[in-house]
Motif scaffolding. Structure first.
Motif, PDB file in Angstrom:
ATOM      1  N   PRO A  66       0.827  -1.212  -0.073  1.00  0.00           N
ATOM      2  CA  PRO A  66       0.061   0.063   0.096  1.00  0.00           C
ATOM      3  C   PRO A  66       0.877   1.286  -0.159  1.00  0.00           C
ATOM      4  O   PRO A  66       0.365   2.099  -0.529  1.00  0.00           O
ATOM      5  CB  PRO A  66      -0.986  -0.086   1.179  1.00  0.00           C
ATOM      6  CG  PRO A  66      -0.808  -1.455   1.679  1.00  0.00           C
ATOM      7  CD  PRO A  66       0.421  -2.043   1.194  1.00  0.00           C
ATOM      8  N   ASP A  67       1.935   1.158   0.520  1.00  0.00           N
ATOM      9  CA  ASP A  67       2.932   2.199   0.578  1.00  0.00           C
ATOM     10  C   ASP A  67       4.052   2.400  -0.382  1.00  0.00           C
ATOM     11  O   ASP A  67       4.746   3.300  -0.605  1.00  0.00           O
ATOM     12  CB  ASP A  67       3.459   2.606   2.065  1.00  0.00           C
ATOM     13  CG  ASP A  67       4.528   1.390   2.375  1.00  0.00           C
ATOM     14  OD1 ASP A  67       4.151   0.385   1.625  1.00  0.00           O
ATOM     15  OD2 ASP A  67       5.082   1.640   3.314  1.00  0.00           O
ATOM     16  N   THR A  91       6.227  -1.260   2.181  1.00  0.00           N
ATOM     17  CA  THR A  91       6.026  -2.298   3.255  1.00  0.00           C
ATOM     18  C   THR A  91       5.450  -3.416   2.723  1.00  0.00           C
ATOM     19  O   THR A  91       4.262  -3.377   2.372  1.00  0.00           O
ATOM     20  CB  THR A  91       5.731  -1.584   4.523  1.00  0.00           C
ATOM     21  OG1 THR A  91       6.564  -0.452   4.669  1.00  0.00           O
ATOM     22  CG2 THR A  91       5.625  -2.556   5.562  1.00  0.00           C
ATOM     23  N   TYR A  92       5.847  -4.678   3.014  1.00  0.00           N
ATOM     24  CA  TYR A  92       5.236  -5.968   2.752  1.00  0.00           C
ATOM     25  C   TYR A  92       5.364  -6.959   3.798  1.00  0.00           C
ATOM     26  O   TYR A  92       6.728  -7.130   4.317  1.00  0.00           O
ATOM     27  CB  TYR A  92       5.735  -6.502   1.379  1.00  0.00           C
ATOM     28  CG  TYR A  92       5.153  -7.984   1.404  1.00  0.00           C
ATOM     29  CD1 TYR A  92       3.678  -8.104   1.010  1.00  0.00           C
ATOM     30  CD2 TYR A  92       5.899  -8.921   1.482  1.00  0.00           C
ATOM     31  CE1 TYR A  92       3.287  -9.380   0.861  1.00  0.00           C
ATOM     32  CE2 TYR A  92       5.373 -10.140   1.393  1.00  0.00           C
ATOM     33  CZ  TYR A  92       4.209 -10.633   0.874  1.00  0.00           C
ATOM     34  OH  TYR A  92       3.652 -11.652   0.902  1.00  0.00           O
ATOM     35  N   GLY A  93       4.386  -7.446   4.442  1.00  0.00           N
ATOM     36  CA  GLY A  93       4.543  -8.438   5.523  1.00  0.00           C
ATOM     37  C   GLY A  93       5.126  -7.636   6.657  1.00  0.00           C
ATOM     38  O   GLY A  93       5.855  -8.382   7.455  1.00  0.00           O
ATOM     39  N   GLY A  94       4.977  -6.443   7.047  1.00  0.00           N
ATOM     40  CA  GLY A  94       5.621  -5.592   8.040  1.00  0.00           C
ATOM     41  C   GLY A  94       6.653  -5.425   8.169  1.00  0.00           C
ATOM     42  O   GLY A  94       7.498  -4.889   8.977  1.00  0.00           O
ATOM     43  N   LYS A  95       7.588  -5.503   6.846  1.00  0.00           N
ATOM     44  CA  LYS A  95       8.916  -5.050   6.835  1.00  0.00           C
ATOM     45  C   LYS A  95       9.401  -4.509   5.398  1.00  0.00           C
ATOM     46  O   LYS A  95       8.405  -4.519   4.525  1.00  0.00           O
ATOM     47  CB  LYS A  95       9.710  -6.527   6.777  1.00  0.00           C
ATOM     48  CG  LYS A  95       9.943  -7.391   7.954  1.00  0.00           C
ATOM     49  CD  LYS A  95      10.786  -8.375   7.872  1.00  0.00           C
ATOM     50  CE  LYS A  95      10.669  -9.270   9.307  1.00  0.00           C
ATOM     51  NZ  LYS A  95      11.319 -10.476   9.036  1.00  0.00           N
ATOM     52  N   LYS A 127      11.427 -12.779  -1.401  1.00  0.00           N
ATOM     53  CA  LYS A 127      11.218 -11.839  -0.339  1.00  0.00           C
ATOM     54  C   LYS A 127       9.622 -12.095  -0.199  1.00  0.00           C
ATOM     55  O   LYS A 127       9.210 -12.101   1.185  1.00  0.00           O
ATOM     56  CB  LYS A 127      11.443 -10.444  -0.583  1.00  0.00           C
ATOM     57  CG  LYS A 127      12.922 -10.318  -0.468  1.00  0.00           C
ATOM     58  CD  LYS A 127      13.222  -8.781  -0.898  1.00  0.00           C
ATOM     59  CE  LYS A 127      14.576  -8.452  -0.959  1.00  0.00           C
ATOM     60  NZ  LYS A 127      15.000  -7.032  -1.502  1.00  0.00           N
ATOM     61  N   LEU A 128       8.672 -12.302  -1.063  1.00  0.00           N
ATOM     62  CA  LEU A 128       7.413 -11.974  -1.007  1.00  0.00           C
ATOM     63  C   LEU A 128       6.854 -13.672  -0.537  1.00  0.00           C
ATOM     64  O   LEU A 128       6.298 -13.773   0.587  1.00  0.00           O
ATOM     65  CB  LEU A 128       6.759 -12.078  -2.245  1.00  0.00           C
ATOM     66  CG  LEU A 128       6.817 -10.564  -2.821  1.00  0.00           C
ATOM     67  CD1 LEU A 128       5.953 -10.512  -4.360  1.00  0.00           C
ATOM     68  CD2 LEU A 128       6.108  -9.521  -2.043  1.00  0.00           C
ATOM     69  N   ALA A 129       7.510 -14.600  -0.824  1.00  0.00           N
ATOM     70  CA  ALA A 129       7.386 -15.806  -0.143  1.00  0.00           C
ATOM     71  C   ALA A 129       7.746 -16.048   1.302  1.00  0.00           C
ATOM     72  O   ALA A 129       7.225 -16.859   1.889  1.00  0.00           O
ATOM     73  CB  ALA A 129       7.728 -16.967  -1.032  1.00  0.00           C
ATOM     74  N   PRO A 132       5.817 -14.629   5.978  1.00  0.00           N
ATOM     75  CA  PRO A 132       4.483 -15.041   6.461  1.00  0.00           C
ATOM     76  C   PRO A 132       3.364 -14.193   6.762  1.00  0.00           C
ATOM     77  O   PRO A 132       2.224 -14.521   6.579  1.00  0.00           O
ATOM     78  CB  PRO A 132       4.927 -16.063   7.540  1.00  0.00           C
ATOM     79  CG  PRO A 132       6.209 -16.495   7.366  1.00  0.00           C
ATOM     80  CD  PRO A 132       6.883 -15.286   6.674  1.00  0.00           C
ATOM     81  N   ALA A 133       3.889 -12.983   7.336  1.00  0.00           N
ATOM     82  CA  ALA A 133       2.894 -12.129   7.479  1.00  0.00           C
ATOM     83  C   ALA A 133       2.389 -11.441   6.579  1.00  0.00           C
ATOM     84  O   ALA A 133       1.221 -10.806   6.527  1.00  0.00           O
ATOM     85  CB  ALA A 133       3.484 -10.660   8.571  1.00  0.00           C
ATOM     86  N   GLY A 134       2.618 -11.461   5.355  1.00  0.00           N
ATOM     87  CA  GLY A 134       2.109 -10.989   4.016  1.00  0.00           C
ATOM     88  C   GLY A 134       1.352 -12.063   3.350  1.00  0.00           C
ATOM     89  O   GLY A 134       0.650 -11.639   2.160  1.00  0.00           O
TER      90      GLY A 134
END
Length: 148
Positions: A66-67, A91-95, A127-129, A132-134
């Motif tokens: 989103p950012d 930011t993706y998955g909190g990082k 990175k996306l995979a 887990p938070a994302g």
């Protein structure tokens, strides 16, 4: 479709608009740069044709990160194209997540006719995979995001 010729002034003005457009994830600013029959080609998202397909893809991208924003590093041009080197980050998955890209643009009537994006998608996919938070967001938006 006639492809516009590009000079230093046009390349500079376009790079400024590109940078402004990517300061925040604003779909209206992106769409304002596109010709009606725009073609976008990029790793992980394949070939998109037309404003509607591009809008839907960008909506999914901004839902995933989103950012998401871009920092422009260099601009160059040829007779009919502009090249922009930049870093996308958000930011993706909190990082934080970031990747470098170079886009090649051609124009018709001052609007983007085609954009081809060049970047190594393998590290981004890892990175996306690997976050887990994302995964929930990736499951909701990612399957459609990465279609070909």
């Amino acid at each position: 479709m006639t492809i516009d010729e590009v000079d230093d002034e046009f390349a500079t003005r376009f790079a400024e608009r590109f940078a402004d457009t990517w300061r925040t994830p604003d779909l209206a600013k992106h769409e304002a740069l596109w010709s009606d029959d725009i073609v976008l080609v990029q790793p992980m998202m394949g070939r998109l044709r037309g404003k509607q397909a591009c809008l839907e893809s960008f909506q999914r991208l901004f839902a995933l990160v989103p950012d998401l924003h871009a920092d422009v590093h260099r601009v160059g041009h040829g007779r009919h194209e502009v090249f922009i080197e930049f870093t996308l980050s958000g930011t993706y998955g909190g990082k934080p997540i970031a990747w470098d890209a170079v886009d090649r643009f051609t124009f018709t009537k001052g609007l983007i006719a085609e954009r081809v994006s060049y970047f190594d998608s393998a590290p981004l996919a890892v990175k996306l995979a690997g976050r887990p938070a994302g995964w929930g967001r990736l499951a909701r938006t990612g399957a459609a995001l990465f279609r070909r």
